[in-house]
Design a protein around this motif. Sequence first.
Motif, PDB file in Angstrom:
ATOM      1  N   ILE A   1      -7.354   8.957  -4.202  1.00  6.95           N
ATOM      2  CA  ILE A   1      -6.777   8.608  -2.902  1.00  6.95           C
ATOM      3  C   ILE A   1      -7.593   9.245  -1.774  1.00  6.95           C
ATOM      4  CG2 ILE A   1      -4.763   8.901  -1.407  1.00  6.95           C
ATOM      5  CD1 ILE A   1      -3.015   8.679  -3.908  1.00  6.95           C
TER       6      ILE A   1
ATOM      7  N   ASN B   1       2.034   7.368   6.872  1.00 11.35           N
ATOM      8  CA  ASN B   1       1.626   6.048   7.354  1.00 11.35           C
ATOM      9  C   ASN B   1       2.240   5.693   8.696  1.00 11.35           C
ATOM     10  OD1 ASN B   1      -0.096   4.600   5.184  1.00 11.35           O
ATOM     11  ND2 ASN B   1       1.505   5.619   4.025  1.00 11.35           N
TER      12      ASN B   1
ATOM     13  N   TRP C   1       1.267   4.633  -2.830  1.00 13.53           N
ATOM     14  CA  TRP C   1       1.159   6.062  -2.527  1.00 13.53           C
ATOM     15  C   TRP C   1       2.316   6.828  -3.157  1.00 13.53           C
ATOM     16  CZ3 TRP C   1      -1.744   9.096   1.228  1.00 13.53           C
ATOM     17  CH2 TRP C   1      -2.874   8.433   1.724  1.00 13.53           C
TER      18      TRP C   1
ATOM     19  N   SER D   1       0.825  -1.203   0.000  1.00 14.00           N
ATOM     20  CA  SER D   1       0.000   0.000   0.000  1.00 14.00           C
ATOM     21  C   SER D   1       0.861   1.256   0.000  1.00 14.00           C
ATOM     22  CB  SER D   1      -0.913  -0.002   1.229  1.00 14.00           C
ATOM     23  OG  SER D   1      -1.666   1.193   1.294  1.00 14.00           O
TER      24      SER D   1
ATOM     25  N   THR E   1       4.803   9.532   2.267  1.00 15.38           N
ATOM     26  CA  THR E   1       4.143   8.272   2.628  1.00 15.38           C
ATOM     27  C   THR E   1       4.696   7.716   3.926  1.00 15.38           C
ATOM     28  OG1 THR E   1       3.795   7.782   0.288  1.00 15.38           O
ATOM     29  CG2 THR E   1       3.628   5.934   1.824  1.00 15.38           C
TER      30      THR E   1
ATOM     31  N   VAL F   1      -0.996  16.475  -0.306  1.00 12.71           N
ATOM     32  CA  VAL F   1      -0.297  15.875  -1.437  1.00 12.71           C
ATOM     33  C   VAL F   1       0.115  16.951  -2.424  1.00 12.71           C
ATOM     34  CG1 VAL F   1      -0.417  14.154  -3.273  1.00 12.71           C
ATOM     35  CG2 VAL F   1      -1.608  13.752  -1.124  1.00 12.71           C
TER      36      VAL F   1
END
Length: 375
Positions: free
Chosen positions: A116, A314, A89, A85, A310, A291
């Motif tokens: 997204i 995350n 990204w 995942s 990312t 982003v």
Amino acid sequence: MPVGLLTPVSASLSISVGIAGLMVTLYGVSAGLGVPFIVAWTRRVNRRVLLSALLATLTLGNVITAVSPNYPLVLTTRLVMGFASGVFWAIGVSMAMRLVPERHASRAASVVMSGISIAAVAGIPLGTVVESLTGWRTTFLVWAGLGALVFVAVVVLIPSLPSANAVPVREVFGLPLKNVPLRLVLFTVVLFVLGHFGAYTFVRPYLEDSSSATPLVITVLLMLYGAGGAAGNFIAGYTVNRSLRGSFTAGCLGLVVSLLSLLAIGHGPAGAAVSLILWGVSFGVVQLCQVNMTQAAAPGTFEAAMSLNTMAYNTSIAVGALLGGLFADHLGVTSVVWFGVALTAASLLLTLGARRKTSRAVPGDALTPAGTTGR
């Protein structure tokens, strides 16, 4: 998606809700910490091949999760899925920009960013709806089926995309040291993601505890949140061109207000609905803005910058879910919402402080390179 399934997963596997939150934590750890390395190590791999491999991993992981007889296997599977995942990204937006003529590159990037963002806010309510109709194991099987369909579509429709503009690992981690706007973006992302996901990971237990909401009511509330998120993403798609930083500031303020509103009036369905709609709209705005801010801060090394984004994003999901679980298990789920208020407010203050500081030093939009808005 698993955020909306924590309660049934914990009940089915005989674990606490806080322990169930590790499904989110470990996923975030691998999605964050491993991405810069994987992106750099695969810098010579054709991006269509890499994307196909990522989708195959996610599809298989959802199947294994659905049939797992115990929680340790679920956690191990989620850990592996996180790597796949996270890499998407980092490479997805740059792939889209290469698929179209150069004059349409920014539009293509916006489409993927919107996808997204909408997925981030719609995944939880959709997962909750499917779970309420079938069960949490079937929900993962449904998502595996969707992943398989997308895998086939990628193999058939996306042309060969040899890797381009990739950066070695040592240079990836050097970017924030040389690029001050990128460093500010990353710090801001860490704070708002910690606050948002720390609270949102446990939104279902909070609603059950504070308002005795039934599964049906929670499903409706999360669908309203998802609709708000889609609306916020749509709104930001227009406002970022006028003021990227202003849009992000407004979104952060909305996050703080929505969480305070949830604490104040979220003890009944109407108050919870108002709070969650505002929360969704605000998150939809900041999700798209952050982003765009990354792209604006490092347009020439966007894939590498997105791998750092990312990692920050995350890893913060993981830490936020972990801290939220500790708060939930030891101080109650209401404390998790206060945790969210504190961290999203810190992100807002950092954005405002950076704006005042840079506006004195540099005329114009200091977080955006000259001539670009990140779109």
